[in-house]
Scaffold this motif. Structure first.
Motif, PDB file in Angstrom:
ATOM      1  N   LEU A  56     -11.235  -9.001   1.160  1.00 22.70           N
ATOM      2  CA  LEU A  56     -12.146  -7.878   0.940  1.00 22.70           C
ATOM      3  C   LEU A  56     -11.755  -6.608   1.692  1.00 22.70           C
ATOM      4  CD1 LEU A  56     -15.602  -9.680   1.072  1.00 22.70           C
ATOM      5  CD2 LEU A  56     -14.548  -8.597  -0.920  1.00 22.70           C
ATOM      6  N   HIS A  57     -11.181  -6.755   2.872  1.00 25.00           N
ATOM      7  CA  HIS A  57     -11.016  -5.593   3.739  1.00 25.00           C
ATOM      8  C   HIS A  57      -9.576  -5.194   4.040  1.00 25.00           C
ATOM      9  CE1 HIS A  57     -15.303  -5.553   4.409  1.00 25.00           C
ATOM     10  NE2 HIS A  57     -15.274  -6.827   4.739  1.00 25.00           N
ATOM     11  N   ALA A  58      -8.598  -5.952   3.611  1.00 27.08           N
ATOM     12  CA  ALA A  58      -7.210  -5.655   3.973  1.00 27.08           C
ATOM     13  C   ALA A  58      -6.739  -4.325   3.386  1.00 27.08           C
ATOM     14  CB  ALA A  58      -6.288  -6.789   3.535  1.00 27.08           C
ATOM     15  N   ILE A  59      -7.077  -4.051   2.137  1.00 31.77           N
ATOM     16  CA  ILE A  59      -6.646  -2.797   1.515  1.00 31.77           C
ATOM     17  C   ILE A  59      -7.268  -1.605   2.244  1.00 31.77           C
ATOM     18  CG2 ILE A  59      -6.857  -1.380  -0.572  1.00 31.77           C
ATOM     19  CD1 ILE A  59      -4.663  -3.453  -0.710  1.00 31.77           C
ATOM     20  N   THR A  60      -8.556  -1.701   2.570  1.00 34.66           N
ATOM     21  CA  THR A  60      -9.226  -0.623   3.296  1.00 34.66           C
ATOM     22  C   THR A  60      -8.560  -0.398   4.648  1.00 34.66           C
ATOM     23  OG1 THR A  60     -11.303  -1.178   2.201  1.00 34.66           O
ATOM     24  CG2 THR A  60     -11.452   0.173   4.186  1.00 34.66           C
ATOM     25  N   LEU A  61      -8.243  -1.472   5.338  1.00 35.44           N
ATOM     26  CA  LEU A  61      -7.570  -1.348   6.635  1.00 35.44           C
ATOM     27  C   LEU A  61      -6.198  -0.703   6.464  1.00 35.44           C
ATOM     28  CD1 LEU A  61      -7.376  -1.870   9.660  1.00 35.44           C
ATOM     29  CD2 LEU A  61      -6.552  -4.181   9.120  1.00 35.44           C
ATOM     30  N   ALA A  62      -5.451  -1.134   5.459  1.00 34.15           N
ATOM     31  CA  ALA A  62      -4.129  -0.555   5.218  1.00 34.15           C
ATOM     32  C   ALA A  62      -4.236   0.935   4.910  1.00 34.15           C
ATOM     33  CB  ALA A  62      -3.434  -1.291   4.070  1.00 34.15           C
ATOM     34  N   GLN A  63      -5.240   1.319   4.131  1.00 34.22           N
ATOM     35  CA  GLN A  63      -5.436   2.740   3.826  1.00 34.22           C
ATOM     36  C   GLN A  63      -5.782   3.527   5.087  1.00 34.22           C
ATOM     37  OE1 GLN A  63      -8.422   2.123   0.785  1.00 34.22           O
ATOM     38  NE2 GLN A  63      -7.041   2.903  -0.801  1.00 34.22           N
ATOM     39  N   GLU A  64      -6.671   2.987   5.909  1.00 30.77           N
ATOM     40  CA  GLU A  64      -7.077   3.667   7.134  1.00 30.77           C
ATOM     41  C   GLU A  64      -5.907   3.819   8.109  1.00 30.77           C
ATOM     42  OE1 GLU A  64      -9.972   5.121   7.984  1.00 30.77           O
ATOM     43  OE2 GLU A  64     -10.767   4.699   6.003  1.00 30.77           O
ATOM     44  N   LEU A  65      -4.985   2.866   8.079  1.00 31.50           N
ATOM     45  CA  LEU A  65      -3.809   2.939   8.943  1.00 31.50           C
ATOM     46  C   LEU A  65      -2.697   3.783   8.331  1.00 31.50           C
ATOM     47  CD1 LEU A  65      -3.627  -0.768  10.161  1.00 31.50           C
ATOM     48  CD2 LEU A  65      -4.332   1.221  11.495  1.00 31.50           C
ATOM     49  N   GLY A  66      -2.913   4.239   7.095  1.00 35.76           N
ATOM     50  CA  GLY A  66      -1.920   5.067   6.421  1.00 35.76           C
ATOM     51  C   GLY A  66      -0.705   4.285   5.943  1.00 35.76           C
ATOM     52  N   LEU A  67      -0.906   3.044   5.542  1.00 37.05           N
ATOM     53  CA  LEU A  67       0.206   2.180   5.159  1.00 37.05           C
ATOM     54  C   LEU A  67       0.337   1.987   3.650  1.00 37.05           C
ATOM     55  CD1 LEU A  67      -0.326  -0.581   7.867  1.00 37.05           C
ATOM     56  CD2 LEU A  67       1.282   1.344   7.934  1.00 37.05           C
ATOM     57  N   THR A  68      -0.500   2.653   2.871  1.00 39.44           N
ATOM     58  CA  THR A  68      -0.448   2.465   1.418  1.00 39.44           C
ATOM     59  C   THR A  68      -0.163   3.788   0.728  1.00 39.44           C
ATOM     60  OG1 THR A  68      -2.813   2.848   1.193  1.00 39.44           O
ATOM     61  CG2 THR A  68      -2.114   0.569   1.484  1.00 39.44           C
ATOM     62  N   GLY A  69       0.281   3.670  -0.498  1.00 34.42           N
ATOM     63  CA  GLY A  69       0.522   4.857  -1.303  1.00 34.42           C
ATOM     64  C   GLY A  69      -0.718   5.227  -2.093  1.00 34.42           C
ATOM     65  N   GLU A  70      -0.495   5.875  -3.243  1.00 33.91           N
ATOM     66  CA  GLU A  70      -1.616   6.320  -4.074  1.00 33.91           C
ATOM     67  C   GLU A  70      -2.334   5.152  -4.740  1.00 33.91           C
ATOM     68  OE1 GLU A  70      -0.449   9.306  -6.844  1.00 33.91           O
ATOM     69  OE2 GLU A  70       0.648  10.431  -5.330  1.00 33.91           O
ATOM     70  N   ARG A  71      -1.602   4.110  -5.089  1.00 38.80           N
ATOM     71  CA  ARG A  71      -2.196   2.951  -5.760  1.00 38.80           C
ATOM     72  C   ARG A  71      -2.066   1.728  -4.848  1.00 38.80           C
ATOM     73  NH1 ARG A  71      -0.929   2.986 -12.017  1.00 38.80           N
ATOM     74  NH2 ARG A  71      -2.436   1.328 -11.739  1.00 38.80           N
ATOM     75  N   THR A 125      -2.146  -1.732  -3.180  1.00 36.80           N
ATOM     76  CA  THR A 125      -2.257  -3.155  -3.498  1.00 36.80           C
ATOM     77  C   THR A 125      -1.858  -3.931  -2.258  1.00 36.80           C
ATOM     78  OG1 THR A 125       0.003  -3.251  -4.349  1.00 36.80           O
ATOM     79  CG2 THR A 125      -1.753  -2.877  -5.966  1.00 36.80           C
ATOM     80  N   LEU A 126      -2.399  -5.109  -2.139  1.00 33.71           N
ATOM     81  CA  LEU A 126      -2.074  -5.947  -0.984  1.00 33.71           C
ATOM     82  C   LEU A 126      -0.863  -6.795  -1.331  1.00 33.71           C
ATOM     83  CD1 LEU A 126      -2.792  -6.774   1.861  1.00 33.71           C
ATOM     84  CD2 LEU A 126      -4.312  -8.506   0.920  1.00 33.71           C
ATOM     85  N   THR A 127       0.238  -6.494  -0.708  1.00 38.66           N
ATOM     86  CA  THR A 127       1.475  -7.252  -0.894  1.00 38.66           C
ATOM     87  C   THR A 127       1.884  -7.833   0.447  1.00 38.66           C
ATOM     88  OG1 THR A 127       2.860  -5.338  -0.419  1.00 38.66           O
ATOM     89  CG2 THR A 127       2.223  -5.671  -2.738  1.00 38.66           C
ATOM     90  N   ARG A 128       2.881  -8.662   0.419  1.00 40.98           N
ATOM     91  CA  ARG A 128       3.397  -9.229   1.667  1.00 40.98           C
ATOM     92  C   ARG A 128       3.880  -8.108   2.594  1.00 40.98           C
ATOM     93  NH1 ARG A 128       4.989 -13.994   3.658  1.00 40.98           N
ATOM     94  NH2 ARG A 128       4.711 -15.061   1.682  1.00 40.98           N
ATOM     95  N   GLU A 129       4.525  -7.096   2.002  1.00 43.29           N
ATOM     96  CA  GLU A 129       5.041  -5.987   2.804  1.00 43.29           C
ATOM     97  C   GLU A 129       3.905  -5.215   3.478  1.00 43.29           C
ATOM     98  OE1 GLU A 129       6.019  -6.573  -0.420  1.00 43.29           O
ATOM     99  OE2 GLU A 129       7.927  -7.494   0.159  1.00 43.29           O
ATOM    100  N   VAL A 130       2.823  -4.982   2.735  1.00 46.73           N
ATOM    101  CA  VAL A 130       1.668  -4.280   3.317  1.00 46.73           C
ATOM    102  C   VAL A 130       1.053  -5.141   4.421  1.00 46.73           C
ATOM    103  CG1 VAL A 130      -0.653  -3.379   2.857  1.00 46.73           C
ATOM    104  CG2 VAL A 130       1.208  -2.910   1.251  1.00 46.73           C
TER     105      VAL A 130
END
Length: 120
Positions: free
Chosen positions: A69-84, A86-91
């Motif tokens: 539920l929260h991994a994508i939000t955390l990744a976005q807040e940390l600035g680790l995701t692009g425009e789209r 997704t939760l991948t192994r790399e993220v």
């Protein structure tokens, strides 16, 4: 969804099972002097084992759901995701690396993440 109370409850259930296992050990020690305590130790140990396995399964399921539920939000807040995002192994690896480095360095995270710091 707030997952904190459910996680805390599951962790407390696990802690209670561990405490029950401790009582089983104490009954086992008492059994060295008073043999009827051995049967109590066996019953308490079996109960602790069953409750511990159940609590562990529930806790693991809740942790997995919380991450989902929260991994994508955390990744976005940390600035680790692009425009789209997704939760991948790399993220996931990037989240782990960022948090591990951040906590070890004493640097503070952005206030929107609670300003968490290892040295706070």
């Amino acid at each position: 969804m707030r997952s904190g109370p459910e996680l805390l409850s599951a962790r407390e259930a696990y802690g209670a099972a561990v405490g029950l296992a401790g009582w089983a050990v104490l009954y086992l020690l008492l059994g060295a002097w008073w043999w009827p305590a051995l049967s109590a130790a066996a019953v308490v140990a079996a109960t602790a084992w069953i409750r511990g396995r159940s609590a562990t399964a529930v806790f693991a399921d809740l942790v997995e759901a919380t991450v989902d539920l929260h991994a994508i939000t955390l990744a976005q807040e940390l600035g680790l995701t692009g425009e789209r995002p997704t939760l991948t192994r790399e993220v996931g690896d990037a989240i782990t690396t960022t948090l591990a480095l951040g906590m070890g360095s004493g640097r503070r995270f952005p206030e929107r993440l609670g300003g968490l710091s290892h040295h706070a």
